[in-house]
Design a protein around this motif. Structure first.
Motif, PDB file in Angstrom:
ATOM      1  N   PHE A  74       0.833  -1.215   0.000  1.00  0.00           N
ATOM      2  CA  PHE A  74       0.000   0.000   0.000  1.00  0.00           C
ATOM      3  C   PHE A  74       0.863   1.259   0.000  1.00  0.00           C
ATOM      4  CE2 PHE A  74      -3.100  -2.931   2.126  1.00  0.00           C
ATOM      5  CZ  PHE A  74      -4.032  -2.925   1.108  1.00  0.00           C
ATOM      6  N   VAL A  75       1.943   1.242   0.757  1.00  0.00           N
ATOM      7  CA  VAL A  75       2.843   2.393   0.812  1.00  0.00           C
ATOM      8  C   VAL A  75       3.417   2.673  -0.573  1.00  0.00           C
ATOM      9  CG1 VAL A  75       5.086   3.172   1.712  1.00  0.00           C
ATOM     10  CG2 VAL A  75       3.378   2.192   3.267  1.00  0.00           C
ATOM     11  N   ARG A  76       3.898   1.632  -1.231  1.00  0.00           N
ATOM     12  CA  ARG A  76       4.556   1.816  -2.532  1.00  0.00           C
ATOM     13  C   ARG A  76       3.579   2.090  -3.662  1.00  0.00           C
ATOM     14  NH1 ARG A  76       9.635  -2.328  -2.964  1.00  0.00           N
ATOM     15  NH2 ARG A  76      10.546  -1.841  -0.929  1.00  0.00           N
ATOM     16  N   ARG A  77       2.420   1.501  -3.637  1.00  0.00           N
ATOM     17  CA  ARG A  77       1.487   1.588  -4.765  1.00  0.00           C
ATOM     18  C   ARG A  77       0.461   2.702  -4.640  1.00  0.00           C
ATOM     19  NH1 ARG A  77       3.926  -0.913  -8.786  1.00  0.00           N
ATOM     20  NH2 ARG A  77       4.817  -2.853  -8.046  1.00  0.00           N
ATOM     21  N   SER A  78       0.223   3.166  -3.425  1.00  0.00           N
ATOM     22  CA  SER A  78      -0.900   4.094  -3.241  1.00  0.00           C
ATOM     23  C   SER A  78      -0.540   5.372  -2.511  1.00  0.00           C
ATOM     24  CB  SER A  78      -2.022   3.381  -2.475  1.00  0.00           C
ATOM     25  OG  SER A  78      -2.431   2.234  -3.169  1.00  0.00           O
ATOM     26  N   GLY A  79       0.732   5.583  -2.246  1.00  0.00           N
ATOM     27  CA  GLY A  79       1.133   6.814  -1.579  1.00  0.00           C
ATOM     28  C   GLY A  79       0.798   6.856  -0.100  1.00  0.00           C
ATOM     29  N   ALA A  80       0.531   5.703   0.504  1.00  0.00           N
ATOM     30  CA  ALA A  80       0.283   5.652   1.937  1.00  0.00           C
ATOM     31  C   ALA A  80       1.615   5.805   2.674  1.00  0.00           C
ATOM     32  CB  ALA A  80      -0.382   4.325   2.311  1.00  0.00           C
ATOM     33  N   ARG A  81       1.532   5.938   3.984  1.00  0.00           N
ATOM     34  CA  ARG A  81       2.749   5.992   4.799  1.00  0.00           C
ATOM     35  C   ARG A  81       2.516   5.214   6.083  1.00  0.00           C
ATOM     36  NH1 ARG A  81       1.801   9.973   8.692  1.00  0.00           N
ATOM     37  NH2 ARG A  81       0.124  11.370   8.115  1.00  0.00           N
TER      38      ARG A  81
END
Length: 150
Positions: A74-81
């Motif tokens: 999710f962090v890499r694909r969707s800009g989450a942190r």
């Protein structure tokens, strides 16, 4: 089953996920490539752990690694942190860390993996990805007009 250790920190989660992927792919050649599609593999691996009948405490580290990997997707694909959960969020999610999507919502991939193990196929990390805001489409839409509907 006890939830993941409260000693996890958001600052360590990307490294934790990478270490898990390195160990898992060296042993089993799982195609963990940080794609949304690979989250189906996470679900299947958890199902296998569940079927094995192992003591839940014995599979805790594997579930933690799978949850870290899912969150990193999710962090890499969707800009989450990655974020450390405060006491209120910990009380809600029973996890010390999670991810925050670009729209500000908190998500709990580690807990989703644990839920899949505890509750079965009604819980799915891959299906969670379908709800995640800002996710990239896997295929372009065709035959759709852009604009308003008449």
């Amino acid at each position: 089953m006890d939830r993941v250790s409260r000693t996890l920190r958001a600052a360590d989660m990307s490294r934790h996920a990478a270490a898990f992927v390195s160990r898992a792919t060296a042993r089993t050649r799982l195609p963990l490539d940080y794609s949304v599609k690979s989250l189906r593999i996470v679900d299947r691996v958890v199902d296998g752990l569940r079927r094995s009948g192992d003591d839940p405490a014995a599979v805790g580290p594997a579930l933690q690694g799978l949850g870290a990997y899912a969150g990193e997707v999710f962090v890499r694909r969707s800009g989450a942190r990655w974020v450390d959960f405060d006491d209120e969020m910990y009380g809600l999610f029973r996890q010390p860390v999670g991810i925050r999507s670009p729209d500000g919502r908190a998500w709990n991939p580690l807990g989703k993996v644990v839920n899949r193990f505890e509750l079965g196929t009604g819980e799915s990390v891959y299906e969670l990805s379908l709800l995640f805001p800002g996710r990239a489409r896997t295929a372009p839409l065709t035959g759709c007009a852009v604009g308003h509907v008449k």
